[in-house]
Design a protein around this motif. Structure first.
Motif, PDB file in Angstrom:
ATOM      1  N   ASP A   1       0.814  -1.208   0.000  1.00 24.33           N
ATOM      2  CA  ASP A   1       0.000   0.000   0.000  1.00 24.33           C
ATOM      3  C   ASP A   1       0.852   1.265   0.000  1.00 24.33           C
ATOM      4  N   LEU A   2       2.059   1.137   0.518  1.00 26.28           N
ATOM      5  CA  LEU A   2       2.981   2.268   0.466  1.00 26.28           C
ATOM      6  C   LEU A   2       3.194   2.697  -0.989  1.00 26.28           C
ATOM      7  N   LEU A   3       3.270   1.706  -1.876  1.00 27.78           N
ATOM      8  CA  LEU A   3       3.412   2.007  -3.308  1.00 27.78           C
ATOM      9  C   LEU A   3       2.074   2.398  -3.916  1.00 27.78           C
ATOM     10  N   LEU A   4       1.096   1.509  -3.785  1.00 26.22           N
ATOM     11  CA  LEU A   4      -0.171   1.698  -4.493  1.00 26.22           C
ATOM     12  C   LEU A   4      -0.994   2.836  -3.904  1.00 26.22           C
ATOM     13  N   GLY A   5      -1.193   2.802  -2.601  1.00 24.49           N
ATOM     14  CA  GLY A   5      -2.120   3.739  -1.976  1.00 24.49           C
ATOM     15  C   GLY A   5      -1.517   5.100  -1.705  1.00 24.49           C
ATOM     16  N   TYR A   6      -0.254   5.134  -1.339  1.00 24.45           N
ATOM     17  CA  TYR A   6       0.332   6.418  -0.956  1.00 24.45           C
ATOM     18  C   TYR A   6       1.020   7.116  -2.113  1.00 24.45           C
ATOM     19  N   THR A   7       1.778   6.368  -2.922  1.00 26.62           N
ATOM     20  CA  THR A   7       2.538   7.027  -3.977  1.00 26.62           C
ATOM     21  C   THR A   7       1.880   6.889  -5.340  1.00 26.62           C
ATOM     22  N   GLY A   8       0.907   5.967  -5.446  1.00 29.03           N
ATOM     23  CA  GLY A   8       0.241   5.776  -6.720  1.00 29.03           C
ATOM     24  C   GLY A   8       1.070   4.994  -7.724  1.00 29.03           C
ATOM     25  N   ILE A   9       1.987   4.158  -7.228  1.00 28.26           N
ATOM     26  CA  ILE A   9       2.790   3.317  -8.120  1.00 28.26           C
ATOM     27  C   ILE A   9       2.134   1.936  -8.185  1.00 28.26           C
ATOM     28  N   ILE A  10       1.825   1.477  -9.390  1.00 30.58           N
ATOM     29  CA  ILE A  10       1.234   0.142  -9.520  1.00 30.58           C
ATOM     30  C   ILE A  10       2.344  -0.841  -9.843  1.00 30.58           C
ATOM     31  N   SER A  11       2.501  -1.844  -8.985  1.00 31.66           N
ATOM     32  CA  SER A  11       3.517  -2.858  -9.210  1.00 31.66           C
ATOM     33  C   SER A  11       2.843  -4.222  -9.285  1.00 31.66           C
ATOM     34  N   PHE A  12       3.205  -5.014 -10.298  1.00 34.04           N
ATOM     35  CA  PHE A  12       2.678  -6.369 -10.394  1.00 34.04           C
ATOM     36  C   PHE A  12       3.737  -7.380  -9.982  1.00 34.04           C
ATOM     37  N   GLY A  13       4.815  -6.874  -9.405  1.00 35.24           N
ATOM     38  CA  GLY A  13       5.898  -7.796  -9.091  1.00 35.24           C
ATOM     39  C   GLY A  13       6.312  -7.769  -7.639  1.00 35.24           C
ATOM     40  N   HIS A  14       5.369  -7.351  -6.784  1.00 35.33           N
ATOM     41  CA  HIS A  14       5.765  -7.162  -5.397  1.00 35.33           C
ATOM     42  C   HIS A  14       6.162  -8.472  -4.723  1.00 35.33           C
ATOM     43  N   ALA A  15       5.655  -9.590  -5.235  1.00 35.59           N
ATOM     44  CA  ALA A  15       5.987 -10.891  -4.642  1.00 35.59           C
ATOM     45  C   ALA A  15       7.490 -11.143  -4.665  1.00 35.59           C
ATOM     46  N   MET A  16       8.208 -10.501  -5.592  1.00 35.41           N
ATOM     47  CA  MET A  16       9.644 -10.813  -5.675  1.00 35.41           C
ATOM     48  C   MET A  16      10.378 -10.419  -4.390  1.00 35.41           C
ATOM     49  N   PHE A  17       9.937  -9.354  -3.736  1.00 33.78           N
ATOM     50  CA  PHE A  17      10.615  -8.950  -2.496  1.00 33.78           C
ATOM     51  C   PHE A  17      10.254  -9.884  -1.346  1.00 33.78           C
ATOM     52  N   PHE A  18       8.996 -10.316  -1.349  1.00 32.69           N
ATOM     53  CA  PHE A  18       8.541 -11.316  -0.384  1.00 32.69           C
ATOM     54  C   PHE A  18       9.361 -12.598  -0.565  1.00 32.69           C
ATOM     55  N   GLY A  19       9.497 -13.002  -1.813  1.00 36.36           N
ATOM     56  CA  GLY A  19      10.248 -14.221  -2.133  1.00 36.36           C
ATOM     57  C   GLY A  19      11.718 -14.104  -1.775  1.00 36.36           C
ATOM     58  N   ILE A  20      12.285 -12.920  -1.999  1.00 42.97           N
ATOM     59  CA  ILE A  20      13.696 -12.716  -1.640  1.00 42.97           C
ATOM     60  C   ILE A  20      13.879 -12.931  -0.134  1.00 42.97           C
ATOM     61  N   GLY A  21      12.970 -12.369   0.649  1.00 46.29           N
ATOM     62  CA  GLY A  21      13.038 -12.557   2.099  1.00 46.29           C
ATOM     63  C   GLY A  21      12.895 -14.012   2.471  1.00 46.29           C
TER      64      GLY A  21
END
Lengths: 255, 331
Positions: free
Chosen positions: B51-71
């Protein structure tokens, strides 16, 4: 006389259309310069080139003697060239106060502070109210910008520009679309800034009485070309200008 | 102004109260419920980062899982290759965070100059790259089959993981709340509202976008770390696109541009997952839960575009506004 902004053969073409054509001007520092010309003469495009919204096809722009042609809009604002927009360009879903506060925050150079709450900066709040007061918009401070009437949005534009406290103020038709009774207040704000004599103001306007009253120098654009420049009196008497632009229009306004 | 401050401390108290209640919940619930609530905490963190990207900055990302996966993979691989000590875990978390920061920085620098939809497409491609890499680098990841890991001794208890996840959620929630209410956070909202105007006010928009992508990526990777610690199993699913779709739904259903929204959204989606998969015997459609989500998603976007929290908040502030108007008229 020192010149704060200079353009050299400034040209921009959109496809086959030349919107600004080899314009070479010098804007004197701490003076009031107006740009006039009929609709479509390239006045706003010229502003967009000065403030960095557009980059020129040819030619160059100098600010205090340094070339800024390649600099972004962000960099130019930080250098000291602020502008207001003719087509209102604010943050619609933020309150009027927040709109102005964002400009103040930039001016105060608080950019990457992530750890303090924004309410910590009381002085921003006070300054914002102060500026809104000047443009007679303070009572709307908590209204969303999208809910403002057209004239009020124009005032907000000016408030945001004032908040930036830039050395150069580019005003693009600040009173366009405003109710007639609101115009004097905005005129008064502009006159006050002029009276302080420490800023350079460049104004695009159609209201001739306002231009005659305020300007030290007038530039006339016609089909993207600079066809005349001089004091307001000289411009009124200039025959090229009269035939190209003023024609009967100025007489009509006097009558 | 004083009113706002007082209201905020009041809401802080409410949040802390709820957190305290949740802290004592493990005493009365069974293992599987505990596990599910832990999952909710983990996905709430993940959804807030999105939501920091989508809701606050208005950046739409379809690849957010990659950071979850990296962790997730950083933790799992470290736990697998080294001993399952706390020191190894600590190094694993450090690697996860640094790697996520590096990747988000690179992705951000490469793509954030682009217009929104191109950015969204490119993030999808980047996440795809990581998915393929995890599938093909079998010597490191054991591919699609995945592997189980041994967690450090004291983290094997489900209550401990529950409490650690809860504390992480609370800390990240208050941290992000401060961030979004900071001068920096206000500029993010300005970018969402009008990017060009933000530029002409003298803010370097690209810097903000890259910074927020890095912060969001790091938080998402922490969610991935917690996910692995609670599940103690990893496979390539952590890089999957459906994970990004899940987190998108959580954010939109809960309410974009709020931090409570994604938490509520995470809870609803996780509960729905659980409930619907239990109904698989009743009708085949319940196995295809994505179809049902699609319908819910369409209905949400049409009728409640602000999400649950956003809609409630609007109703509330609308009422306040009309009250103020009435007062003005009266005086």
């Amino acid at each position: 006389m020192a010149f704060i902004l200079e353009t050299k053969d400034l040209t921009i073409r959109f496809g086959g259309h030349t919107a600004v054509d080899k314009v070479t001007v010098q804007i004197p520092e701490k003076k009031f310069t107006s740009i006039i010309g009929p609709n479509g003469a390239g006045k706003t495009t010229f502003f967009n080139l000065l403030s960095g919204q557009l980059s020129p096809t040819e030619g160059s722009i100098f600010y205090k003697g340094n070339e800024i042609t390649k600099k972004s809009a962000t960099e130019r604002t930080r250098l000291g060239i602020g502008r207001s927009f003719q087509i209102t360009n604010v943050f619609p879903n933020l309150t009027v106060l927040e709109n102005v506060r964002l400009a103040i925050q930039s001016q105060a150079n608080v950019r990457y502070q992530m750890l303090k709450h924004f309410l910590h900066y009381k002085r921003f709040e006070e300054k914002a109210h102060n500026i809104l007061d000047q443009v007679l918009l303070d009572e709307k401070a908590d209204t969303l910008a999208s809910n403002l009437a057209h004239g009020e949005k124009r005032k907000l534009e000016i408030a945001m520009l004032l908040a930036l406290e830039t050395e150069v103020l580019l005003l693009d038709e600040p009173t366009a679309g405003m109710a007639l009774e609101e115009v004097p207040a905005i005129m008064e704000v502009i006159r006050k800034i002029k009276a302080e004599e420490d800023r350079t103001i460049v104004l695009i306007e159609h209201k001739m009485d306002m231009i005659m009253d305020l300007s030290d120098e007038v530039l006339v654009l016609f089909h993207g070309e600079l066809i005349a420049k001089g004091t307001p009196e000289e411009i009124v008497e200039n025959e090229t200008v009269q035939s190209a632009y003023l024609g009967g229009m100025y007489d009509e306004q006097l009558a | 102004m004083v009113l706002i401050l007082r209201n905020m401390t009041k809401s802080n108290l409410i949040y802390l109260g709820i957190a305290a209640l949740l802290l004592f919940l493990p005493m009365i619930i069974t293992g599987s419920t505990k596990f599910m609530i832990t999952q909710i905490f983990v996905f709430a963190i993940f959804a807030m980062s999105y939501d920091l990207l989508l809701g606050y900055t208005g950046i739409i990302s379809f690849g957010h899982a990659m950071f979850f996966g990296i962790g997730a993979y950083s933790t799992a691989i470290f736990m697998d290759h080294f001993d399952s000590s706390l020191i190894a875990l600590f190094i694993a978390i450090l690697v996860a965070v640094l790697f996520a920061a590096l990747v988000s920085f690179i992705v951000g620098m490469l793509t954030l100059r682009l217009k929104t939809h191109f950015y969204a497409m490119l993030t999808l491609a980047f996440a795809g790259l990581f998915l393929v890499a995890a599938e093909k680098m079998r010597w490191l990841t054991r591919g699609n089959d995945g592997f189980t890991i041994k967690a450090p001794e004291i983290l094997r208890d489900s209550t401990t993981i529950y409490i650690i996840s809860l504390i992480s959620l609370v800390l990240i929630f208050f941290g992000l709340r401060r961030l979004t209410n900071s001068p920096f956070g206000r500029v993010l909202v300005a970018i969402r509202e009008n990017e060009h105007r933000t530029e002409s006010l003298g803010y370097n928009v690209l810097h903000y976008k890259v910074l927020v992508t890095v912060i969001s990526g790091v938080v998402a990777s922490l969610a991935g770390v917690l996910y692995i610690l609670s599940l103690r199993f990893v496979n390539t699913g952590v890089f999957g696109t459906d994970l990004t779709i899940d987190v998108l739904l959580m954010t939109i259903i809960g309410g974009v541009g709020t931090l409570v929204g994604p938490i509520i959204g995470a809870a609803l989606i996780e509960l729905a997952h659980d409930w619907i998969s239990g109904l698989a015997n009743v009708h085949w459609i319940f196995e295809r839960w994505l179809i049902l989500y699609g319908i819910v998603y369409i209905l949400m976007v049409i009728f409640f575009p602000l999400g649950i929290v956003g809609t409630i908040r609007e109703k509330f502030s609308g009422r306040k506004k009309s009250k103020n108007n009435a007062k003005q008229k009266a005086s």
